[in-house]
Each structure stands twice: as structure tokens, then as C-alpha cells.
Scaffold this motif. Structure first.
Motif, PDB file in Angstrom:
ATOM      1  N   HIS A 188      11.891 -39.386 -22.349  1.00 32.34           N
ATOM      2  CA  HIS A 188      12.352 -38.319 -22.878  1.00 32.34           C
ATOM      3  C   HIS A 188      11.638 -36.848 -22.511  1.00 32.34           C
ATOM      4  CE1 HIS A 188      14.809 -40.230 -25.754  1.00 32.34           C
ATOM      5  NE2 HIS A 188      13.910 -41.087 -26.083  1.00 32.34           N
ATOM      6  N   THR A 189      12.148 -36.444 -21.639  1.00 33.20           N
ATOM      7  CA  THR A 189      11.558 -34.840 -21.317  1.00 33.20           C
ATOM      8  C   THR A 189      11.762 -33.995 -22.528  1.00 33.20           C
ATOM      9  OG1 THR A 189      13.451 -34.028 -20.540  1.00 33.20           O
ATOM     10  CG2 THR A 189      11.761 -35.351 -18.777  1.00 33.20           C
ATOM     11  N   THR A 190      11.385 -32.861 -22.563  1.00 35.26           N
ATOM     12  CA  THR A 190      11.648 -31.937 -23.544  1.00 35.26           C
ATOM     13  C   THR A 190      12.909 -31.471 -23.646  1.00 35.26           C
ATOM     14  OG1 THR A 190      10.794 -29.898 -21.953  1.00 35.26           O
ATOM     15  CG2 THR A 190       9.315 -31.035 -23.533  1.00 35.26           C
ATOM     16  N   GLN A 191      13.622 -31.648 -22.474  1.00 39.39           N
ATOM     17  CA  GLN A 191      15.004 -31.245 -22.436  1.00 39.39           C
ATOM     18  C   GLN A 191      15.968 -31.912 -23.360  1.00 39.39           C
ATOM     19  OE1 GLN A 191      16.690 -31.499 -18.588  1.00 39.39           O
ATOM     20  NE2 GLN A 191      18.311 -30.084 -18.995  1.00 39.39           N
ATOM     21  N   VAL A 192      15.573 -33.360 -23.479  1.00 41.21           N
ATOM     22  CA  VAL A 192      16.445 -34.209 -24.485  1.00 41.21           C
ATOM     23  C   VAL A 192      16.401 -33.520 -25.828  1.00 41.21           C
ATOM     24  CG1 VAL A 192      14.675 -35.771 -25.163  1.00 41.21           C
ATOM     25  CG2 VAL A 192      16.862 -36.528 -25.010  1.00 41.21           C
ATOM     26  N   HIS A 193      15.168 -32.986 -26.080  1.00 39.19           N
ATOM     27  CA  HIS A 193      15.364 -32.256 -27.605  1.00 39.19           C
ATOM     28  C   HIS A 193      16.093 -30.951 -27.642  1.00 39.19           C
ATOM     29  CE1 HIS A 193      12.265 -35.324 -28.402  1.00 39.19           C
ATOM     30  NE2 HIS A 193      11.593 -35.048 -27.516  1.00 39.19           N
TER      31      HIS A 193
END
Length: 118
Positions: free
Chosen positions: A42-47
Motif C-alpha cells: 500500500h503506497t500512499t496512492q492507494v489512499h
């Protein structure tokens, strides 16, 4: 050897240097659990994505619980809550419904668990 005055001066300089040194910020338990077990996938992009599954506090907590189960992490409810808080503080900003951890009732069973209305 140096004089006691020069030793005292050196000690004072060292103490003041240590006092001015930046301190590392303490990570929360939720942040540590997330960094240890989740950040690999989970990179920050998933959020930030448009189709995110977390749309409020409860759905965020549900996703944390879901993915820790998928990864067989066997987290306690407190661990789930701590990671949910970390994610909410870092990315989402949802209003928590409570600080206690409740038991999830599957949607199919919700109507059976409600008291009958008269």
C-alpha cells in the motif's frame, strides 16, 4: 590532564549540544504496524484513488480488519483501531464514530439482530 574548569566547560558544551539536537518523533503503534505489515503493498496512492473502499470511519476500520485477516496477521481489535487511527490521521480525516472497537455484524444478519419495533 586538563583543569577542572576546562572539563566542566567541555561537559557544558556537550550537554547543550545534546539538548539542541533534533529528536526523532515517536511513531504510534498504528503507524509501526502499518509500516511493518502494510506499506509493502500500500503506497500512499492507494489512499487517494477515486475508487477507494474507505468512505467513512467505519468502512476504513472494516478495510483494516479485512486486510489484516487476508494477511493472517491475527491483530487484536486494539491493533485494528490503532492502524485505523493512523490511516485516518494521515490520509482520510473521517470523523471517528467512537474510540471503542465494536463487533461487526454482517449485513445479512443486521435485521435479525434488531429488536422488533411495535
Amino acid at each position: 590532564m586538563g583543569s577542572p574548569a576546562s572539563a566542566l566547560l567541555a561537559a557544558c558544551v556537550l550537554a547543550s549540544a545534546l539538548a539542541c539536537a533534533p529528536t526523532a518523533s515517536a511513531q504510534s503503534r498504528g503507524e509501526l504496524l502499518y509500516a511493518t505489515h502494510c506499506i509493502a503493498c500500500h503506497t500512499t496512492q492507494v489512499h487517494w484513488r477515486d475508487r477507494k473502499l474507505a468512505t467513512d470511519w467505519n468502512s476504513l476500520k472494516l478495510q483494516v480488519r479485512r486486510w489484516q485477516a487476508v494477511a493472517a496477521l491475527d491483530w487484536s481489535e486494539q491493533d485494528v483501531l490503532e492502524v485505523t487511527r493512523h490511516l485516518n490521521d494521515s490520509f482520510y480525516g473521517f470523523k471517528p464514530t467512537s474510540n471503542t472497537v465494536g463487533v461487526l455484524v454482517p449485513a445479512a444478519n443486521r435485521s435479525r439482530n434488531r429488536p422488533a419495533s411495535n
